[in-house]
Design a protein around this motif. Structure first.
Motif, PDB file in Angstrom:
ATOM      1  N   ALA A 185      74.878 -83.077 -19.518  1.00 56.40           N
ATOM      2  CA  ALA A 185      73.960 -84.209 -19.267  1.00 56.40           C
ATOM      3  C   ALA A 185      72.864 -83.643 -18.372  1.00 56.40           C
ATOM      4  O   ALA A 185      73.178 -82.938 -17.395  1.00 56.40           O
ATOM      5  N   SER A 212      72.523 -83.046 -13.788  1.00 54.32           N
ATOM      6  CA  SER A 212      73.868 -83.472 -13.375  1.00 54.32           C
ATOM      7  C   SER A 212      74.649 -82.233 -12.946  1.00 54.32           C
ATOM      8  O   SER A 212      74.083 -81.140 -12.855  1.00 54.32           O
ATOM      9  N   SER A 213      75.938 -82.415 -12.741  1.00 52.63           N
ATOM     10  CA  SER A 213      76.796 -81.263 -12.387  1.00 52.63           C
ATOM     11  C   SER A 213      76.801 -80.208 -13.481  1.00 52.63           C
ATOM     12  O   SER A 213      77.256 -79.079 -13.244  1.00 52.63           O
ATOM     13  N   SER A 214      76.358 -80.561 -14.670  1.00 48.20           N
ATOM     14  CA  SER A 214      76.345 -79.550 -15.736  1.00 48.20           C
ATOM     15  C   SER A 214      75.077 -78.698 -15.719  1.00 48.20           C
ATOM     16  O   SER A 214      75.003 -77.693 -16.437  1.00 48.20           O
ATOM     17  N   THR A 215      74.094 -79.057 -14.893  1.00 48.34           N
ATOM     18  CA  THR A 215      72.829 -78.298 -14.857  1.00 48.34           C
ATOM     19  C   THR A 215      73.040 -76.807 -14.515  1.00 48.34           C
ATOM     20  O   THR A 215      72.484 -75.942 -15.197  1.00 48.34           O
ATOM     21  N   LEU A 250      75.370 -90.490 -19.801  1.00 42.48           N
ATOM     22  CA  LEU A 250      76.323 -90.984 -18.796  1.00 42.48           C
ATOM     23  C   LEU A 250      76.213 -92.507 -18.660  1.00 42.48           C
ATOM     24  O   LEU A 250      77.223 -93.192 -18.479  1.00 42.48           O
ATOM     25  N   LYS A 273      84.143 -86.310 -17.467  1.00 44.31           N
ATOM     26  CA  LYS A 273      82.924 -85.794 -16.821  1.00 44.31           C
ATOM     27  C   LYS A 273      82.282 -84.684 -17.637  1.00 44.31           C
ATOM     28  O   LYS A 273      82.924 -84.061 -18.488  1.00 44.31           O
ATOM     29  N   TRP A 310      70.627 -78.277  -4.747  1.00 44.76           N
ATOM     30  CA  TRP A 310      71.077 -79.669  -4.775  1.00 44.76           C
ATOM     31  C   TRP A 310      71.009 -80.264  -3.357  1.00 44.76           C
ATOM     32  O   TRP A 310      70.532 -81.387  -3.159  1.00 44.76           O
TER      33      TRP A 310
END
Ligand SMILES: N[C@@H](CCC(=O)N[C@@H](CS)C(=O)NCC(=O)O)C(=O)O
Length: 201
Positions: free
Chosen positions: A8, A11-14, A34, A52, A169
């Motif tokens: 996504a 997000s944490s997937s970046t 999301l 997630k 972040w």
């Protein structure tokens, strides 16, 4: 090897997106929305019981947690490219230590710092504790980077991407990252990598 990356944007997937670009890993990408609850479908919960992103499926076997995924990508694709140290090298010890430090110690404190300063929680005592912890972590990283250009020495590696993503972040969260001159200069160099710049802009 067939790799599918569930992602996504922002997000944490970046950071995982950046790692896949940096290591030039052939893969298919599926973007999940999301807001529409697309991580909570039975199909996705079977891949990741936490519901997630990021989630990676490697030849049918799922894996979750950004740090674990990036460390595995380093092992599998980074060593040959000189972007992740081999298992029997001394640099591997530093790579695992710093990347875990970034996701567990540092990012854990940023979460508390954010929460303590949020409208919902707003706690002076917790904010002051988290601020002290956060500055302690930033001081440690600043001291480390004072003696080297990148986390593992002279050259950029996946360790910079992993640690740098946590620092970027924190900067987005308005943590006092820029007060630490060596962290600031290194974070700017890391943020300028095309794989990271594209993901964050
Ligand atoms: N610690 C996890 C955090 C994963 C996470 O919180 N992902 C969020 C996006 S930033 C998510 O997928 N949320 C969707 C949901 O909870 O339904 C990691 O680093 O992989």
């Amino acid at each position: 090897m067939k790799i599918t990356f569930y992602n996504a944007p922002f997000s944490s997937s970046t950071p995982v997106w950046s790692a896949l670009q940096e290591l030039d890993v052939p893969h298919a990408q599926v973007d999940l929305d999301l807001k529409k609850g697309e991580t909570r479908t039975p199909e996705h919960l079977a891949r990741n019981p936490n519901g997630k992103v990021p989630t990676l499926v490697v030849d049918g076997a799922p894996m979750f947690e950004a740090l674990a995924i990036m460390q595995w990508l380093g092992d599998r694709f980074g060593v040959d490219k000189g972007l992740w140290p081999a298992a029997d090298s001394q640099d591997r010890l530093a790579a695992l230590s710093w990347s875990t430090w970034a996701y567990v110690s540092f990012a854990g404190t940023v979460r508390i710092w954010n929460m303590a300063n949020s409208e919902a929680v707003r706690s002076e005592a917790l904010a002051s504790f988290a601020d002290k912890e956060l500055r302690g972590h930033l001081g440690v990283l600043d001291g480390w980077l004072k003696a080297r250009t990148y986390v593992l020495g002279d050259d950029f590696s996946l360790a910079d991407l992993i640690v740098g993503s946590s620092i970027l972040w924190a900067r987005v969260c308005k943590a006092p990252v820029d007060e630490y001159p060596h962290v600031k200069a290194w974070a700017e160099a890391v943020a300028a990598r095309p794989s990271i710049r594209k993901a964050w802009t």
